[in-house]
Write a protein that holds these residues in place. Structure first.
Motif, short mmCIF file in Angstrom:
data_model
loop_
_atom_site.label_atom_id
_atom_site.label_comp_id
_atom_site.label_asym_id
_atom_site.label_seq_id
_atom_site.Cartn_x
_atom_site.Cartn_y
_atom_site.Cartn_z
N VAL A 18 0.84 -1.20 0.00
CA VAL A 18 0.00 0.00 0.00
C VAL A 18 0.88 1.25 0.00
CG1 VAL A 18 -1.66 1.34 1.35
CG2 VAL A 18 -2.02 -1.10 1.02
N ARG A 19 1.90 1.25 0.81
CA ARG A 19 2.83 2.40 0.84
C ARG A 19 3.45 2.61 -0.54
NH1 ARG A 19 5.69 0.57 4.55
NH2 ARG A 19 4.54 1.55 6.24
N ALA A 20 3.90 1.54 -1.17
CA ALA A 20 4.56 1.66 -2.47
C ALA A 20 3.62 2.18 -3.54
CB ALA A 20 5.14 0.30 -2.89
N VAL A 21 2.38 1.69 -3.58
CA VAL A 21 1.46 2.15 -4.63
C VAL A 21 1.00 3.59 -4.37
CG1 VAL A 21 0.73 -0.16 -5.31
CG2 VAL A 21 -0.63 1.07 -3.65
N ARG A 22 0.90 3.97 -3.11
CA ARG A 22 0.60 5.37 -2.80
C ARG A 22 1.73 6.28 -3.29
NH1 ARG A 22 -1.52 4.19 3.24
NH2 ARG A 22 -3.75 4.40 2.87
N GLU A 23 2.95 5.89 -2.97
CA GLU A 23 4.11 6.69 -3.38
C GLU A 23 4.24 6.74 -4.90
OE1 GLU A 23 7.38 4.97 -1.21
OE2 GLU A 23 6.74 5.88 0.68
N ALA A 24 3.76 5.69 -5.57
CA ALA A 24 3.82 5.65 -7.04
C ALA A 24 2.70 6.47 -7.67
CB ALA A 24 3.76 4.21 -7.52
N GLY A 25 1.76 6.96 -6.87
CA GLY A 25 0.72 7.83 -7.40
C GLY A 25 -0.66 7.23 -7.53
N ALA A 52 -3.36 -0.43 7.60
CA ALA A 52 -2.96 0.26 6.37
C ALA A 52 -3.60 1.64 6.29
CB ALA A 52 -3.34 -0.58 5.15
N VAL A 53 -4.86 1.76 6.73
CA VAL A 53 -5.52 3.07 6.76
C VAL A 53 -4.77 4.01 7.70
CG1 VAL A 53 -7.63 4.29 7.46
CG2 VAL A 53 -7.81 2.15 6.19
N GLN A 54 -4.48 3.52 8.90
CA GLN A 54 -3.81 4.37 9.89
C GLN A 54 -2.40 4.73 9.44
OE1 GLN A 54 -5.37 5.76 12.61
NE2 GLN A 54 -3.51 7.00 12.52
N ASP A 55 -1.68 3.76 8.88
CA ASP A 55 -0.33 4.05 8.36
C ASP A 55 -0.38 5.16 7.32
OD1 ASP A 55 0.65 2.04 9.98
OD2 ASP A 55 1.17 0.68 8.34
N GLY A 56 -1.37 5.11 6.45
CA GLY A 56 -1.50 6.14 5.41
C GLY A 56 -1.71 7.52 6.01
N SER A 85 -12.82 -0.01 10.90
CA SER A 85 -11.51 0.03 10.23
C SER A 85 -11.14 1.41 9.71
CB SER A 85 -11.49 -0.96 9.08
OG SER A 85 -12.38 -0.54 8.06
N SER A 86 -12.09 2.32 9.68
CA SER A 86 -11.89 3.68 9.16
C SER A 86 -11.62 3.72 7.66
CB SER A 86 -10.77 4.40 9.92
OG SER A 86 -11.08 4.48 11.28
N VAL A 87 -11.98 2.66 6.92
CA VAL A 87 -11.83 2.71 5.46
C VAL A 87 -12.78 3.76 4.91
CG1 VAL A 87 -11.05 0.31 5.19
CG2 VAL A 87 -13.50 0.82 5.09
N ASP A 88 -12.48 4.22 3.71
CA ASP A 88 -13.32 5.22 3.06
C ASP A 88 -14.55 4.59 2.45
OD1 ASP A 88 -11.59 7.79 3.15
OD2 ASP A 88 -10.21 6.18 2.57
#
Length: 192
Positions: A18-25, A52-56, A85-88
């Motif tokens: 998730v971190r990698a795909v966020r950083e990739a745009g 993953a939500v919280q990390d973001g 889970s606080s997902v959107d």
């Protein structure tokens, strides 16, 4: 982008992916709460989705939506998963295949218990959608006939999971096959 938790239980790496795909745009990330190896044999792990939500949010990517997926079969489960889970948003897979009116239930915040005429209307609408999608030629009918019996078999025996009776149980046993034990002792072969 849609991902799973990982390939196998010992290689769960969804937060890194998730971190990698966020950083990739990526403009959004959907996380299915099971590994590829698990298939549908284990409950979806919504704690990892929530992580993953919280990390973001912690890493400044809170503006990129995270969509959770796994074991969403009712409107109240969708709302509970979103709250916990606080997902959107949530993505519904098998729940929509087996109960295409789950979105109606979500919008109206109540379980829909279709009568016989309403079920026939669902069958008719589904058959027409398949005709539009697959075509009305022999190849299109062949493709539709793979799916229609499965849907009809389920819809003919559909039993609504009312929130007041099943909400607590669905939290304990998210997999539909583990929720209800149905005795077939008194049923005819056609009802099994």
């Amino acid at each position: 982008v849609k991902i799973r938790l990982g390939c196998e239980a010992d290689t769960v790496n969804c937060c890194d992916i998730v971190r990698a795909v966020r950083e990739a745009g990526a403009s959004a990330v959907t996380i299915h709460g099971r590994t590829a190896q698990q298939g549908y044999s284990n409950n979806a792990d919504w704690t990892l989705i929530q992580k993953a939500v919280q990390d973001g949010k912690d890493e400044g990517f809170g503006h990129i939506p995270v969509i959770g997926n796994g074991d969403i079969l009712t409107h109240y489960e969708a709302r509970r998963r979103m709250d916990e889970s606080s997902v959107d948003s949530v993505m519904v897979g098998r729940g929509a295949l087996t109960k295409p009116w789950i979105f109606k239930e979500f919008n109206e915040n109540e379980t829909w218990a279709p009568d016989a005429n309403e079920r026939i209307e669902v069958y008719w609408t589904l058959a027409n959608y398949m005709k539009d999608h697959f075509g009305d030629d022999s190849m299109g009918r062949k493709k539709a006939f793979k799916f229609l019996p499965w849907h009809f078999e389920f819809l003919s025996r559909y039993n609504p999971y009312q929130e007041d009776k099943f909400s607590a149980q669905s939290a304990e046993k998210p997999l539909i096959q583990s929720r209800v034990t149905i005795s077939t002792d008194d049923l005819s072969p056609l009802e099994i």
